[in-house]
Write an enzyme that holds these catalytic residues in place. Sequence first.
Site, PDB file in Angstrom:
ATOM      1  N   HIS A  34       0.825  -1.208   0.000  1.00 56.93           N
ATOM      2  CA  HIS A  34       0.000   0.000   0.000  1.00 56.93           C
ATOM      3  C   HIS A  34       0.857   1.254   0.000  1.00 56.93           C
ATOM      4  O   HIS A  34       2.051   1.219   0.274  1.00 56.93           O
ATOM      5  CB  HIS A  34      -0.927   0.014   1.224  1.00 56.93           C
ATOM      6  N   CYS A  35       0.224   2.360  -0.331  1.00 59.47           N
ATOM      7  CA  CYS A  35       0.805   3.689  -0.208  1.00 59.47           C
ATOM      8  C   CYS A  35      -0.342   4.629   0.137  1.00 59.47           C
ATOM      9  O   CYS A  35      -1.428   4.173   0.487  1.00 59.47           O
ATOM     10  CB  CYS A  35       1.552   4.110  -1.479  1.00 59.47           C
ATOM     11  N   ALA A  36      -0.141   5.900   0.030  1.00 60.03           N
ATOM     12  CA  ALA A  36      -1.157   6.868   0.470  1.00 60.03           C
ATOM     13  C   ALA A  36      -2.506   6.634  -0.193  1.00 60.03           C
ATOM     14  O   ALA A  36      -3.531   6.578   0.479  1.00 60.03           O
ATOM     15  CB  ALA A  36      -0.680   8.293   0.214  1.00 60.03           C
TER      16      ALA A  36
END
Length: 140
Positions: A34-36
């Site tokens: 995941h990321c932002a």
Amino acid sequence: MVANYLGYLRDRGPNVLGAVRRLAAEDTGPALVHCAAGKDRTGTLVAMVLDAVGVEREAIIEDYALSATRIEDMFTRWRARTGEPVPDADELDRHRPRARAMAEVLAVLDERAGGAAGWLLANGLTENELAILRARLAGA
């Protein structure tokens, strides 16, 4: 977006390689990538992994484009915390992933590196790590 995504590979190649190595580690169980927002860095990494293990190209592109359905919800959630208004429709649309962007990234990788697997191997992934990744994801 294509330039941004290729920039991740150019400028943050060791990070991409490290993430793929982590997924290929023999002691790795289920993983969350995941990321932002889960569409740009995550989308690029996941597309690289899926391409490297042999997932059909159209399925990779369709999976990436699904993030577009969640953009407004993400902004609504983020802005609720800050009290800022949700951007207008044009601004939201600017952030939506486009299937053609990932298609172009993968085409550039094909042309320049022999695909995602070629890029990963050229940047330090071992054949054994790639084989483990393929075996692990073949049943997924």
